[in-house]
Design a protein around this motif. Structure first.
Motif, PDB file in Angstrom:
ATOM      1  N   LYS A 230       0.847  -1.190   0.000  1.00 41.80           N
ATOM      2  CA  LYS A 230       0.000   0.000   0.000  1.00 41.80           C
ATOM      3  C   LYS A 230       0.887   1.246   0.000  1.00 41.80           C
ATOM      4  O   LYS A 230       1.747   1.400   0.859  1.00 41.80           O
ATOM      5  CB  LYS A 230      -0.913  -0.028   1.229  1.00 41.80           C
ATOM      6  N   CYS A 231       0.651   2.128  -0.981  1.00 38.24           N
ATOM      7  CA  CYS A 231       1.528   3.283  -1.196  1.00 38.24           C
ATOM      8  C   CYS A 231       0.809   4.602  -0.960  1.00 38.24           C
ATOM      9  O   CYS A 231       1.111   5.614  -1.616  1.00 38.24           O
ATOM     10  CB  CYS A 231       2.098   3.238  -2.610  1.00 38.24           C
ATOM     11  N   GLY A 232      -0.148   4.622  -0.044  1.00 43.14           N
ATOM     12  CA  GLY A 232      -0.815   5.866   0.313  1.00 43.14           C
ATOM     13  C   GLY A 232      -1.553   6.488  -0.853  1.00 43.14           C
ATOM     14  O   GLY A 232      -2.327   5.826  -1.558  1.00 43.14           O
ATOM     15  N   ALA A 233      -1.312   7.766  -1.078  1.00 39.88           N
ATOM     16  CA  ALA A 233      -2.029   8.511  -2.114  1.00 39.88           C
ATOM     17  C   ALA A 233      -1.726   8.008  -3.520  1.00 39.88           C
ATOM     18  O   ALA A 233      -2.448   8.349  -4.467  1.00 39.88           O
ATOM     19  CB  ALA A 233      -1.679   9.995  -2.015  1.00 39.88           C
ATOM     20  N   ARG A 234      -0.677   7.191  -3.678  1.00 40.54           N
ATOM     21  CA  ARG A 234      -0.338   6.667  -5.000  1.00 40.54           C
ATOM     22  C   ARG A 234      -1.046   5.339  -5.295  1.00 40.54           C
ATOM     23  O   ARG A 234      -0.871   4.761  -6.370  1.00 40.54           O
ATOM     24  CB  ARG A 234       1.178   6.486  -5.144  1.00 40.54           C
ATOM     25  N   GLY A 235      -1.805   4.814  -4.335  1.00 40.05           N
ATOM     26  CA  GLY A 235      -2.531   3.579  -4.567  1.00 40.05           C
ATOM     27  C   GLY A 235      -1.777   2.368  -4.071  1.00 40.05           C
ATOM     28  O   GLY A 235      -1.118   2.419  -3.023  1.00 40.05           O
ATOM     29  N   VAL A 236      -1.839   1.271  -4.788  1.00 42.17           N
ATOM     30  CA  VAL A 236      -1.192   0.027  -4.366  1.00 42.17           C
ATOM     31  C   VAL A 236      -0.508  -0.630  -5.552  1.00 42.17           C
ATOM     32  O   VAL A 236      -0.877  -0.417  -6.712  1.00 42.17           O
ATOM     33  CB  VAL A 236      -2.192  -0.975  -3.747  1.00 42.17           C
ATOM     34  N   VAL A 237       0.499  -1.452  -5.240  1.00 47.80           N
ATOM     35  CA  VAL A 237       1.085  -2.359  -6.219  1.00 47.80           C
ATOM     36  C   VAL A 237       0.971  -3.758  -5.650  1.00 47.80           C
ATOM     37  O   VAL A 237       0.935  -3.952  -4.428  1.00 47.80           O
ATOM     38  CB  VAL A 237       2.549  -2.011  -6.538  1.00 47.80           C
ATOM     39  N   ALA A 276     -14.202 -11.923  -6.096  1.00 50.10           N
ATOM     40  CA  ALA A 276     -13.706 -10.887  -7.000  1.00 50.10           C
ATOM     41  C   ALA A 276     -12.357 -11.297  -7.583  1.00 50.10           C
ATOM     42  O   ALA A 276     -11.588 -12.031  -6.968  1.00 50.10           O
ATOM     43  CB  ALA A 276     -13.558  -9.561  -6.251  1.00 50.10           C
ATOM     44  N   THR A 277     -12.064 -10.824  -8.785  1.00 46.87           N
ATOM     45  CA  THR A 277     -10.728 -10.992  -9.337  1.00 46.87           C
ATOM     46  C   THR A 277      -9.764 -10.128  -8.535  1.00 46.87           C
ATOM     47  O   THR A 277     -10.171  -9.223  -7.790  1.00 46.87           O
ATOM     48  CB  THR A 277     -10.672 -10.569 -10.804  1.00 46.87           C
ATOM     49  N   LEU A 278      -8.463 -10.377  -8.692  1.00 48.01           N
ATOM     50  CA  LEU A 278      -7.483  -9.578  -7.965  1.00 48.01           C
ATOM     51  C   LEU A 278      -7.586  -8.113  -8.354  1.00 48.01           C
ATOM     52  O   LEU A 278      -7.553  -7.221  -7.500  1.00 48.01           O
ATOM     53  CB  LEU A 278      -6.065 -10.109  -8.214  1.00 48.01           C
ATOM     54  N   ASP A 279      -7.723  -7.841  -9.658  1.00 48.54           N
ATOM     55  CA  ASP A 279      -7.884  -6.446 -10.096  1.00 48.54           C
ATOM     56  C   ASP A 279      -9.084  -5.800  -9.418  1.00 48.54           C
ATOM     57  O   ASP A 279      -9.015  -4.658  -8.941  1.00 48.54           O
ATOM     58  CB  ASP A 279      -8.068  -6.387 -11.617  1.00 48.54           C
ATOM     59  N   GLU A 280     -10.204  -6.508  -9.370  1.00 48.20           N
ATOM     60  CA  GLU A 280     -11.420  -5.957  -8.768  1.00 48.20           C
ATOM     61  C   GLU A 280     -11.242  -5.728  -7.281  1.00 48.20           C
ATOM     62  O   GLU A 280     -11.663  -4.683  -6.749  1.00 48.20           O
ATOM     63  CB  GLU A 280     -12.595  -6.913  -9.007  1.00 48.20           C
ATOM     64  N   ALA A 281     -10.625  -6.680  -6.580  1.00 44.29           N
ATOM     65  CA  ALA A 281     -10.426  -6.537  -5.136  1.00 44.29           C
ATOM     66  C   ALA A 281      -9.499  -5.362  -4.824  1.00 44.29           C
ATOM     67  O   ALA A 281      -9.748  -4.593  -3.883  1.00 44.29           O
ATOM     68  CB  ALA A 281      -9.847  -7.832  -4.561  1.00 44.29           C
ATOM     69  N   LEU A 282      -8.440  -5.187  -5.604  1.00 44.36           N
ATOM     70  CA  LEU A 282      -7.517  -4.067  -5.401  1.00 44.36           C
ATOM     71  C   LEU A 282      -8.215  -2.734  -5.638  1.00 44.36           C
ATOM     72  O   LEU A 282      -8.089  -1.791  -4.848  1.00 44.36           O
ATOM     73  CB  LEU A 282      -6.319  -4.194  -6.346  1.00 44.36           C
ATOM     74  N   GLN A 283      -8.965  -2.645  -6.729  1.00 47.08           N
ATOM     75  CA  GLN A 283      -9.629  -1.390  -7.075  1.00 47.08           C
ATOM     76  C   GLN A 283     -10.690  -1.011  -6.055  1.00 47.08           C
ATOM     77  O   GLN A 283     -10.784   0.151  -5.632  1.00 47.08           O
ATOM     78  CB  GLN A 283     -10.234  -1.494  -8.479  1.00 47.08           C
ATOM     79  N   ASP A 284     -11.493  -1.985  -5.634  1.00 48.84           N
ATOM     80  CA  ASP A 284     -12.547  -1.696  -4.665  1.00 48.84           C
ATOM     81  C   ASP A 284     -11.943  -1.264  -3.336  1.00 48.84           C
ATOM     82  O   ASP A 284     -12.429  -0.324  -2.699  1.00 48.84           O
ATOM     83  CB  ASP A 284     -13.436  -2.922  -4.481  1.00 48.84           C
ATOM     84  N   ALA A 285     -10.874  -1.928  -2.914  1.00 49.86           N
ATOM     85  CA  ALA A 285     -10.247  -1.592  -1.640  1.00 49.86           C
ATOM     86  C   ALA A 285      -9.686  -0.172  -1.663  1.00 49.86           C
ATOM     87  O   ALA A 285      -9.818   0.584  -0.689  1.00 49.86           O
ATOM     88  CB  ALA A 285      -9.149  -2.600  -1.311  1.00 49.86           C
TER      89      ALA A 285
END
Length: 301
Positions: A230-237, A276-285
């Motif tokens: 988790k990278c704060g305001a930059r989102g996540v990788v 959810a797919t990984l993309d979906e779970a990351l985006q929703d979170a």
């Protein structure tokens, strides 16, 4: 909302629930003997596990939290705040843990914690109450020192019963010494979801970028595991099955970022457990956590 099944929940949350006193913004620490005033104070349920439990309740996740609490005024208050939530409380004669969280101009935060009841939470206490579940979130390892000592046994139990382990260990009080790094890396083969922040990843691996850190940590994880940084305001990788993922965060006006990562963990696991797919779970979170830190009182949807 369907009440969580305490005997067979989808998710079990294990770790630190305590009282948070959130004050700020604090521009500069006072020198010894000095006093400064801050314009804001919030008193609320906190701790890595506590924040995740609140988010799960708001989302309707079938989740059970197992934790301890002191037999005092703060402990009584905690119980009343989580009435209606699925929590199994283990009593403690030690005063309830309190964290003073200081917000600073911008989004940085500082924390001062009295461990209290959390220093006695142990695996022998938890083990008899741990039900079969699809996933378990181990939150705040370094704020539950006795439980942390038995993480190998806890992870072995989860893997044996087919429960996917998610780990957000937090910041060690003495920093990332060689011994601490070796201890954490020793946990990772039993972990399916490693959910940490950018600073923790950098100190754990020495990698120059979150992407490099995620790739490095993925090699230590369960064969089907996912690393999220988790990278704060930059989102996540993230890194899973040899593939890199990146999800940006929306621009929001931050009101209170304390517990943002814990909320993120809850939303991510909620999505994973719902298929959810990984993309979906990351985006929703990312979306839900961003909304939570930019609303008062917090909104999750």
């Amino acid at each position: 909302m369907t009440p969580p099944d305490r005997n067979h929940p989808d998710l079990v949350i294990l770790g630190n629930v305590n009282v948070d006193l959130i004050m700020g913004p604090l521009a500069q620490w006072p020198a010894e003997g000095e006093e400064v005033l801050v314009p804001e104070l919030r008193w609320r349920v906190g701790g890595n596990a506590g924040n995740a439990a609140l988010a799960c309740h708001a989302l309707g996740t079938d989740a059970l939290t197992i934790t301890s609490v002191g037999d005092d005024l703060a402990g009584t208050w905690l119980r009343t705040q989580l009435t209606g939530h699925a929590v199994h409380w283990l009593g403690s004669a030690t005063p309830t843990s309190v964290t003073a969280a200081f917000s600073h101009p911008g989004s940085d935060r500082s924390f001062v914690t009295y461990l209290g009841h959390l220093q006695h939470l142990s695996w022998p206490d938890l083990a008899p109450h741990l039900p079969p579940a699809r996933a378990a979130l181990l939150a705040g390892a370094f704020l539950t020192p006795r439980l942390r000592q038995d993480y190998p046994a806890l992870l072995a139990r989860l893997n044996t019963q087919g429960t996917a382990a998610a780990l957000d260990f937090g910041w060690p009080d003495g920093g990332f010494t060689p011994d601490i790094r070796a201890e954490i890396l020793g946990w990772l083969p039993g972990v399916q979801h490693l959910l940490i922040n950018e600073l923790e990843a950098a100190h754990l691996t020495g990698a120059a970028t979150p992407q490099a850190a995620a790739q490095h940590l993925a090699a230590h994880l369960h064969p089907h595991g996912t690393v999220v940084i988790k990278c704060g305001a930059r989102g996540v990788v993230a890194h899973h099955a040899g593939r890199e993922y990146a999800t940006p965060a929306p621009t929001v006006q931050v009101i209170d970022s304390v517990g943002a990562g814990d909320t993120w963990n809850a939303v991510y696991l909620h999505g994973v457990l719902r298929g959810a797919t990984l993309d979906e779970a990351l985006q929703d979170a990312v979306q839900v956590a961003s909304r939570a830190i930019s609303t008062e009182p917090r909104q999750f949807r």
